[in-house]
Design a protein around this motif. Structure first.
Motif, mmCIF file in Angstrom:
data_model
loop_
_atom_site.group_PDB
_atom_site.id
_atom_site.type_symbol
_atom_site.label_atom_id
_atom_site.label_comp_id
_atom_site.label_asym_id
_atom_site.label_seq_id
_atom_site.Cartn_x
_atom_site.Cartn_y
_atom_site.Cartn_z
ATOM 1 N N LEU A 1 -37.095 -29.741 2.649
ATOM 2 C CA LEU A 1 -35.929 -30.630 2.537
ATOM 3 C C LEU A 1 -34.799 -30.189 3.465
ATOM 4 O O LEU A 1 -34.170 -31.020 4.124
ATOM 5 C CB LEU A 1 -35.441 -30.704 1.090
ATOM 6 C CG LEU A 1 -36.299 -31.507 0.132
ATOM 7 C CD1 LEU A 1 -35.766 -31.391 -1.296
ATOM 8 C CD2 LEU A 1 -36.380 -32.962 0.563
ATOM 9 N N ARG A 2 -34.535 -28.887 3.526
ATOM 10 C CA ARG A 2 -33.494 -28.394 4.446
ATOM 11 C C ARG A 2 -33.889 -28.658 5.898
ATOM 12 O O ARG A 2 -33.050 -29.039 6.720
ATOM 13 C CB ARG A 2 -33.246 -26.900 4.212
ATOM 14 C CG ARG A 2 -32.438 -26.616 2.952
ATOM 15 C CD ARG A 2 -32.074 -25.148 2.831
ATOM 16 N NE ARG A 2 -33.229 -24.267 2.777
ATOM 17 C CZ ARG A 2 -33.909 -23.982 1.674
ATOM 18 N NH1 ARG A 2 -33.561 -24.517 0.528
ATOM 19 N NH2 ARG A 2 -34.942 -23.163 1.717
ATOM 20 N N SER A 3 -35.168 -28.487 6.216
ATOM 21 C CA SER A 3 -35.637 -28.753 7.578
ATOM 22 C C SER A 3 -35.478 -30.224 7.928
ATOM 23 O O SER A 3 -34.966 -30.571 9.003
ATOM 24 C CB SER A 3 -37.104 -28.335 7.719
ATOM 25 O OG SER A 3 -37.246 -26.947 7.520
ATOM 26 N N ALA A 4 -35.893 -31.100 7.024
ATOM 27 C CA ALA A 4 -35.752 -32.542 7.260
ATOM 28 C C ALA A 4 -34.285 -32.925 7.364
ATOM 29 O O ALA A 4 -33.903 -33.747 8.223
ATOM 30 C CB ALA A 4 -36.434 -33.327 6.140
ATOM 31 N N ALA A 5 -33.441 -32.342 6.532
ATOM 32 C CA ALA A 5 -32.006 -32.645 6.572
ATOM 33 C C ALA A 5 -31.404 -32.247 7.917
ATOM 34 O O ALA A 5 -30.564 -32.982 8.475
ATOM 35 C CB ALA A 5 -31.281 -31.945 5.434
ATOM 36 N N SER A 6 -31.826 -31.121 8.475
ATOM 37 C CA SER A 6 -31.336 -30.700 9.792
ATOM 38 C C SER A 6 -31.689 -31.715 10.862
ATOM 39 O O SER A 6 -30.853 -32.097 11.683
ATOM 40 C CB SER A 6 -31.932 -29.343 10.183
ATOM 41 O OG SER A 6 -31.463 -28.330 9.358
ATOM 42 N N VAL A 7 -32.946 -32.150 10.854
ATOM 43 C CA VAL A 7 -33.398 -33.130 11.849
ATOM 44 C C VAL A 7 -32.629 -34.443 11.693
ATOM 45 O O VAL A 7 -32.134 -35.010 12.679
ATOM 46 C CB VAL A 7 -34.919 -33.366 11.724
ATOM 47 C CG1 VAL A 7 -35.373 -34.520 12.616
ATOM 48 C CG2 VAL A 7 -35.686 -32.095 12.065
ATOM 49 N N VAL A 8 -32.500 -34.913 10.467
ATOM 50 C CA VAL A 8 -31.804 -36.177 10.210
ATOM 51 C C VAL A 8 -30.338 -36.070 10.610
ATOM 52 O O VAL A 8 -29.787 -36.970 11.258
ATOM 53 C CB VAL A 8 -31.959 -36.603 8.731
ATOM 54 C CG1 VAL A 8 -31.023 -37.736 8.370
ATOM 55 C CG2 VAL A 8 -33.407 -36.992 8.447
ATOM 56 N N LEU A 9 -29.686 -34.979 10.253
ATOM 57 C CA LEU A 9 -28.265 -34.803 10.567
ATOM 58 C C LEU A 9 -28.023 -34.763 12.075
ATOM 59 O O LEU A 9 -27.136 -35.453 12.583
ATOM 60 C CB LEU A 9 -27.731 -33.523 9.921
ATOM 61 C CG LEU A 9 -26.272 -33.204 10.215
ATOM 62 C CD1 LEU A 9 -25.349 -34.278 9.640
ATOM 63 C CD2 LEU A 9 -25.904 -31.836 9.663
ATOM 64 N N LEU A 10 -28.818 -33.992 12.788
ATOM 65 C CA LEU A 10 -28.637 -33.910 14.240
ATOM 66 C C LEU A 10 -28.927 -35.248 14.920
ATOM 67 O O LEU A 10 -28.218 -35.650 15.848
ATOM 68 C CB LEU A 10 -29.518 -32.803 14.822
ATOM 69 C CG LEU A 10 -29.018 -31.391 14.513
ATOM 70 C CD1 LEU A 10 -30.093 -30.366 14.819
ATOM 71 C CD2 LEU A 10 -27.751 -31.100 15.301
ATOM 72 N N THR A 11 -29.947 -35.952 14.452
ATOM 73 C CA THR A 11 -30.251 -37.273 15.019
ATOM 74 C C THR A 11 -29.138 -38.260 14.707
ATOM 75 O O THR A 11 -28.717 -39.026 15.582
ATOM 76 C CB THR A 11 -31.604 -37.782 14.480
ATOM 77 O OG1 THR A 11 -32.612 -36.802 14.759
ATOM 78 C CG2 THR A 11 -31.995 -39.103 15.125
#
Length: 180
Positions: free
Chosen positions: A23-33
């Motif tokens: 979830l933290r990994s996905a959140a990082s990708v989503v936030l940066l995108t």
């Protein structure tokens, strides 16, 4: 693999730790995108854009250095490395996507076709994945130079950064094993 990473944890806790990491990994990708798509990018490509790219790449290097330390001291080094990659690689890609987008806005003939934000991100990933140019290619010296810089940086990211992160995982796993 440590006992905890092999399954020494109760299954419920193991799932919770893994899901948290994902979830933290996905959140990082989503936030940066999302930041890429929401950022006001009207200034065009110039000295400021180049300076921001260099500053962003320095930030990327600092992030990787900090992540190496975090991995070596993490309770679950392998999972921490996944999170590190999920933050560092998208940041790296977004930096170049912003640069391509700004260049395309300032000098539209820099690429074989106009670039939207999605096109700039697509082109960046195409270069990173080394799948070659198809529908979008750089057509000016500045576009080719920027793409060349990304290609060289890609080799550094894939070769050196990955090796450093995996080395940090080995150190972290060894350190966890010594502590037991």
């Amino acid at each position: 693999m440590s006992d905890d990473e092999r399954g020494g944890l109760p299954p419920r806790r193991r799932r919770r730790v893994l899901v948290g990491c994902l979830l933290r990994s996905a959140a990082s990708v989503v936030l940066l995108t999302a930041l890429f798509y929401l950022a006001p990018l009207e200034r065009g490509f110039g000295v400021l854009a180049v300076a921001l790219l260099v500053l962003g790449l320095a930030l990327f290097g600092g992030l990787v250095a900090w992540q190496v330390s975090a991995i070596t001291h993490a309770e679950y080094p392998r999972l921490r490395a996944i999170e590190a990659l999920a933050t560092a690689v998208p940041l790296f890609l977004v930096l170049f996507a912003v640069s391509y987008f700004l260049l395309a806005q300032e000098v539209p003939q820099s690429f074989s076709e106009p670039l939207s934000r999605t096109d700039a991100l697509y082109f960046t990933v195409t270069v990173f994945a080394t799948v070659g140019f198809g529908d979008i290619s750089p057509t000016t010296g500045v576009g080719r130079a920027l793409t060349t810089v990304q290609m060289i940086a890609d080799l550094i990211v894939v070769g050196v950064v990955a090796k450093v992160l995996f080395g940090a995982v080995r150190i972290g796993v060894r350190r966890r094993g010594e502590g037991k």
